[in-house]
Design a protein around this motif. Structure first.
Motif, PDB file in Angstrom:
ATOM      1  N   LEU A 139       0.816  -1.217   0.000  1.00 36.89           N
ATOM      2  CA  LEU A 139       0.000   0.000   0.000  1.00 36.89           C
ATOM      3  C   LEU A 139       0.850   1.267   0.000  1.00 36.89           C
ATOM      4  CD1 LEU A 139      -2.787  -0.952   2.595  1.00 36.89           C
ATOM      5  CD2 LEU A 139      -2.855  -1.139   0.094  1.00 36.89           C
ATOM      6  N   GLY A 140       2.140   1.129   0.262  1.00 34.58           N
ATOM      7  CA  GLY A 140       2.977   2.314   0.392  1.00 34.58           C
ATOM      8  C   GLY A 140       2.708   3.024   1.701  1.00 34.58           C
ATOM      9  N   PRO A 141       3.439   4.090   2.000  1.00 34.80           N
ATOM     10  CA  PRO A 141       3.236   4.810   3.261  1.00 34.80           C
ATOM     11  C   PRO A 141       1.821   5.377   3.348  1.00 34.80           C
ATOM     12  CG  PRO A 141       5.284   5.488   2.195  1.00 34.80           C
ATOM     13  CD  PRO A 141       4.533   4.678   1.193  1.00 34.80           C
ATOM     14  N   PRO A 142       1.223   5.401   4.531  1.00 36.28           N
ATOM     15  CA  PRO A 142      -0.095   6.020   4.703  1.00 36.28           C
ATOM     16  C   PRO A 142      -0.055   7.497   4.341  1.00 36.28           C
ATOM     17  CG  PRO A 142       0.508   4.723   6.640  1.00 36.28           C
ATOM     18  CD  PRO A 142       1.733   4.812   5.786  1.00 36.28           C
ATOM     19  N   ALA A 143      -1.202   8.028   3.923  1.00 35.02           N
ATOM     20  CA  ALA A 143      -1.273   9.430   3.513  1.00 35.02           C
ATOM     21  C   ALA A 143      -0.847  10.355   4.646  1.00 35.02           C
ATOM     22  CB  ALA A 143      -2.686   9.763   3.052  1.00 35.02           C
ATOM     23  N   GLY A 144      -1.247  10.025   5.883  1.00 33.89           N
ATOM     24  CA  GLY A 144      -0.880  10.854   7.026  1.00 33.89           C
ATOM     25  C   GLY A 144       0.613  10.902   7.268  1.00 33.89           C
ATOM     26  N   VAL A 145       1.290   9.801   6.955  1.00 36.12           N
ATOM     27  CA  VAL A 145       2.749   9.752   7.117  1.00 36.12           C
ATOM     28  C   VAL A 145       3.425  10.587   6.043  1.00 36.12           C
ATOM     29  CG1 VAL A 145       4.763   8.229   7.079  1.00 36.12           C
ATOM     30  CG2 VAL A 145       2.681   7.506   8.258  1.00 36.12           C
ATOM     31  N   LYS A 146       2.911  10.504   4.820  1.00 37.66           N
ATOM     32  CA  LYS A 146       3.473  11.327   3.750  1.00 37.66           C
ATOM     33  C   LYS A 146       3.341  12.814   4.086  1.00 37.66           C
ATOM     34  CE  LYS A 146       2.603   8.123  -0.091  1.00 37.66           C
ATOM     35  NZ  LYS A 146       1.885   7.947  -1.377  1.00 37.66           N
ATOM     36  N   ALA A 147       2.167  13.187   4.609  1.00 35.90           N
ATOM     37  CA  ALA A 147       1.950  14.591   4.971  1.00 35.90           C
ATOM     38  C   ALA A 147       2.906  15.024   6.073  1.00 35.90           C
ATOM     39  CB  ALA A 147       0.497  14.794   5.413  1.00 35.90           C
ATOM     40  N   ALA A 148       3.143  14.129   7.039  1.00 34.55           N
ATOM     41  CA  ALA A 148       4.067  14.439   8.134  1.00 34.55           C
ATOM     42  C   ALA A 148       5.489  14.620   7.613  1.00 34.55           C
ATOM     43  CB  ALA A 148       4.023  13.337   9.186  1.00 34.55           C
ATOM     44  N   LEU A 149       5.875  13.824   6.622  1.00 31.32           N
ATOM     45  CA  LEU A 149       7.209  13.957   6.036  1.00 31.32           C
ATOM     46  C   LEU A 149       7.367  15.306   5.337  1.00 31.32           C
ATOM     47  CD1 LEU A 149       7.692  10.350   4.610  1.00 31.32           C
ATOM     48  CD2 LEU A 149       9.162  11.447   6.296  1.00 31.32           C
ATOM     49  N   VAL A 150       6.319  15.733   4.653  1.00 35.10           N
ATOM     50  CA  VAL A 150       6.371  17.031   3.974  1.00 35.10           C
ATOM     51  C   VAL A 150       6.518  18.159   5.001  1.00 35.10           C
ATOM     52  CG1 VAL A 150       5.073  18.675   2.569  1.00 35.10           C
ATOM     53  CG2 VAL A 150       5.090  16.248   1.952  1.00 35.10           C
ATOM     54  N   ARG A 151       5.727  18.086   6.075  1.00 36.71           N
ATOM     55  CA  ARG A 151       5.813  19.122   7.111  1.00 36.71           C
ATOM     56  C   ARG A 151       7.189  19.139   7.770  1.00 36.71           C
ATOM     57  NH1 ARG A 151       0.615  17.050   8.277  1.00 36.71           N
ATOM     58  NH2 ARG A 151       1.474  15.872  10.054  1.00 36.71           N
ATOM     59  N   ALA A 152       7.775  17.964   7.922  1.00 37.31           N
ATOM     60  CA  ALA A 152       9.074  17.866   8.597  1.00 37.31           C
ATOM     61  C   ALA A 152      10.210  18.445   7.763  1.00 37.31           C
ATOM     62  CB  ALA A 152       9.374  16.407   8.942  1.00 37.31           C
ATOM     63  N   MET A 153       9.961  18.700   6.492  1.00 32.43           N
ATOM     64  CA  MET A 153      11.006  19.294   5.657  1.00 32.43           C
ATOM     65  C   MET A 153      11.459  20.647   6.198  1.00 32.43           C
ATOM     66  SD  MET A 153      11.969  17.293   3.240  1.00 32.43           S
ATOM     67  CE  MET A 153      12.837  18.495   2.225  1.00 32.43           C
ATOM     68  N   ASP A 154      10.579  21.334   6.909  1.00 38.03           N
ATOM     69  CA  ASP A 154      10.945  22.625   7.486  1.00 38.03           C
ATOM     70  C   ASP A 154      11.997  22.488   8.585  1.00 38.03           C
ATOM     71  OD1 ASP A 154       9.185  23.959   5.824  1.00 38.03           O
ATOM     72  OD2 ASP A 154       7.533  23.911   7.271  1.00 38.03           O
ATOM     73  N   GLN A 155      12.207  21.238   9.076  1.00 37.06           N
ATOM     74  CA  GLN A 155      13.135  21.015  10.183  1.00 37.06           C
ATOM     75  C   GLN A 155      14.468  20.423   9.747  1.00 37.06           C
ATOM     76  OE1 GLN A 155      12.255  21.957  13.324  1.00 37.06           O
ATOM     77  NE2 GLN A 155      10.344  22.707  12.417  1.00 37.06           N
ATOM     78  N   VAL A 156      14.666  20.268   8.435  1.00 35.19           N
ATOM     79  CA  VAL A 156      15.873  19.546   8.003  1.00 35.19           C
ATOM     80  C   VAL A 156      17.162  20.338   8.235  1.00 35.19           C
ATOM     81  CG1 VAL A 156      14.656  18.128   6.307  1.00 35.19           C
ATOM     82  CG2 VAL A 156      15.619  20.336   5.613  1.00 35.19           C
ATOM     83  N   SER A 157      17.058  21.636   8.482  1.00 36.91           N
ATOM     84  CA  SER A 157      18.268  22.419   8.761  1.00 36.91           C
ATOM     85  C   SER A 157      18.706  22.307  10.214  1.00 36.91           C
ATOM     86  CB  SER A 157      18.027  23.895   8.419  1.00 36.91           C
ATOM     87  OG  SER A 157      17.013  24.445   9.241  1.00 36.91           O
ATOM     88  N   ARG A 158      17.878  21.644  11.045  1.00 30.87           N
ATOM     89  CA  ARG A 158      18.197  21.489  12.466  1.00 30.87           C
ATOM     90  C   ARG A 158      18.662  20.065  12.737  1.00 30.87           C
ATOM     91  NH1 ARG A 158      12.987  23.352  15.737  1.00 30.87           N
ATOM     92  NH2 ARG A 158      14.470  23.101  17.460  1.00 30.87           N
ATOM     93  N   TYR A 159      19.565  19.927  13.709  1.00 29.84           N
ATOM     94  CA  TYR A 159      19.944  18.582  14.142  1.00 29.84           C
ATOM     95  C   TYR A 159      18.730  17.888  14.746  1.00 29.84           C
ATOM     96  CZ  TYR A 159      24.989  19.249  13.612  1.00 29.84           C
ATOM     97  OH  TYR A 159      26.236  19.431  13.102  1.00 29.84           O
ATOM     98  N   PRO A 160      18.583  16.596  14.509  1.00 35.41           N
ATOM     99  CA  PRO A 160      17.471  15.882  15.144  1.00 35.41           C
ATOM    100  C   PRO A 160      17.709  15.690  16.632  1.00 35.41           C
ATOM    101  CG  PRO A 160      18.871  14.346  13.944  1.00 35.41           C
ATOM    102  CD  PRO A 160      19.388  15.728  13.629  1.00 35.41           C
ATOM    103  N   ASP A 161      16.631  15.480  17.374  1.00 30.86           N
ATOM    104  CA  ASP A 161      16.750  15.177  18.799  1.00 30.86           C
ATOM    105  C   ASP A 161      17.439  13.823  18.940  1.00 30.86           C
ATOM    106  OD1 ASP A 161      16.484  14.601  21.473  1.00 30.86           O
ATOM    107  OD2 ASP A 161      14.297  14.403  21.445  1.00 30.86           O
ATOM    108  N   PRO A 162      18.647  13.759  19.497  1.00 29.11           N
ATOM    109  CA  PRO A 162      19.360  12.477  19.579  1.00 29.11           C
ATOM    110  C   PRO A 162      18.674  11.476  20.495  1.00 29.11           C
ATOM    111  CG  PRO A 162      20.520  14.162  20.830  1.00 29.11           C
ATOM    112  CD  PRO A 162      19.431  14.865  20.089  1.00 29.11           C
ATOM    113  N   GLN A 163      17.824  11.958  21.408  1.00 25.06           N
ATOM    114  CA  GLN A 163      17.116  11.054  22.318  1.00 25.06           C
ATOM    115  C   GLN A 163      15.720  10.682  21.820  1.00 25.06           C
ATOM    116  OE1 GLN A 163      17.339  12.168  26.507  1.00 25.06           O
ATOM    117  NE2 GLN A 163      19.119  13.459  26.098  1.00 25.06           N
ATOM    118  N   CYS A 164      15.309  11.263  20.716  1.00 22.48           N
ATOM    119  CA  CYS A 164      13.993  10.946  20.133  1.00 22.48           C
ATOM    120  C   CYS A 164      12.887  11.052  21.187  1.00 22.48           C
ATOM    121  CB  CYS A 164      13.991   9.552  19.523  1.00 22.48           C
ATOM    122  SG  CYS A 164      15.212   9.290  18.229  1.00 22.48           S
ATOM    123  N   ARG A 165      12.885  12.125  21.961  1.00 21.95           N
ATOM    124  CA  ARG A 165      11.991  12.231  23.113  1.00 21.95           C
ATOM    125  C   ARG A 165      10.521  12.085  22.737  1.00 21.95           C
ATOM    126  NH1 ARG A 165      16.188  15.845  23.711  1.00 21.95           N
ATOM    127  NH2 ARG A 165      17.308  15.875  25.710  1.00 21.95           N
TER     128      ARG A 165
END
Length: 350
Positions: free
Chosen positions: A31-57
């Motif tokens: 089925l491929g990724p769910p639509a909600g996951v695809k949308a979340a990936l698009v929104r997360a593009m705004d955060q790619v210039s920041r280091y990720p949270d190493p603890q994944c809180r």
């Protein structure tokens, strides 16, 4: 360039044939990724210039709520394979037990730290099920035991009563039981997971978003364990930012996709039955697994190469310990794709 032999080498196929294959070699959601996951990936593009949270809180909090465990009992990684490597480096066991056939990365990671790996052979006559015969193999001389539930490549699950006996024997002998549940979400039996008994045993459970949510290219896995020092040692055993902002956003979104999961399990159940029957009609020996993939034996040891020439990739299992030439694994995909696979196979198997 050296390459580990796994399924899903679409890039190698494209380089060779200059076209895209019909890929049954990787066990990823059709089925491929769910639509909600695809949308979340698009929104997360705004955060790619920041280091990720190493603890994944935030992700660990979401996973804790999903599984009913404390976030401190969870460690996230760059796929389950990353966590297998981290476990081997953190634990540095002297002796380990794995089943055969099984996912090769357990033994590979263990061997890299000098661990002596023993294989418990699974029988074709018993459809590669784990049986009570494994219990005498669990002794105090052992440091860690790896089980895959459902197993890869056979797609079998171990009887729950036997799992409880294995857990008890591991506890008595001081053996860490590592249970790979990366394909557990595909099971129609939603009570098979050992997460509910995590707090009562020396147990580490591997999980991943890779296959069920169609996120193999995002790379996101996690493990659950009540041994906090072990989790901390695993966290220190690899790079400091193993999970990207994109992967963390995708994971949090995926956990809310309940309808997607029900639809996917229904599709897999129906299409697995279709493929199993079609393979039997072609004279193949089919292992009656319960996962989103099927292990079978065909007399033609060149079947994978013949199908590749027709634009179809399947997984040759010739390199699995305990199998050999003639053994193959196919993913369960959608109805149209599955029918195209069987049409190609009928051209190869008269």
């Amino acid at each position: 360039m050296m390459n580990r032999t796994h399924g899903g080498d679409w890039a190698g196929y494209e380089q060779k044939y200059h076209s895209q294959p019909l890929d049954f070699s990787a066990n990823v959601s059709p089925l491929g990724p769910p639509a909600g996951v695809k949308a979340a990936l698009v929104r997360a593009m705004d955060q790619v210039s920041r280091y990720p949270d190493p603890q994944c809180r935030r992700l660990r909090e979401s996973l804790g709520a999903y599984h009913g465990v404390a976030p401190g009992q969870i460690l996230c990684g760059n796929g389950a394979s990353d966590l297998i490597d981290r476990l081997a480096l953190a634990l540095r066991p002297g002796r380990a037990l794995v089943t055969a056939p099984t996912f090769s990365e357990y033994a590979a990671a263990l061997s890299r730290v000098g661990c002596r790996v023993t294989e418990y052979p699974l029988s074709k006559e018993e459809s590669f099920q784990v049986t009570e015969g494994i219990l005498p193999w669990i002794t105090p001389a052992l440091d860690v035991l790896f089980l895959c539930e459902p197993s890869n490549p056979a797609g079998q699950i171990t009887d729950r009563e036997l799992l409880e006996k294995i857990l008890a024997k591991c506890d008595t002998c001081g053996v860490l039981l590592v249970v790979d549940e990366c394909f557990e979400e595909f099971l129609t039996d939603r009570s098979h997971s050992l997460v509910p008994v995590l707090a009562r045993h020396r147990l580490l459970i591997l999980r991943a978003f890779t296959k069920f949510y169609g996120l193999a290219g995002v790379r996101l896995g996690y493990c659950l364990c009540q041994d906090f020092p072990l989790l901390e040692a695993m966290a220190q055993a690899g790079q400091p930012w193993p999970v990207s902002n994109l992967a963390q956003a995708a994971g949090m979104a995926a956990l809310g996709e309940r309808e997607y999961g029900q639809r996917l399990r229904g599709l897999i159940q129906t299409q697995r039955a279709f493929l199993q029957e079609a393979l039997k009609n072609l004279g193949c020996h089919v292992v009656p697994g319960q996962a989103n993939y099927i292990l079978f034996f065909a007399q033609d040891v060149h079947l994978a190469q013949k199908l590749e020439a027709q634009g179809v990739l399947i997984r040759s299992c010739a390199n699995y310990s305990g199998l050999g030439p003639g053994w193959y694994r196919i993913a369960v995909r959608g109805e149209e794709e599955n029918r195209r696979l069987m049409q190609a196979m009928r051209r190869c198997i008269p």
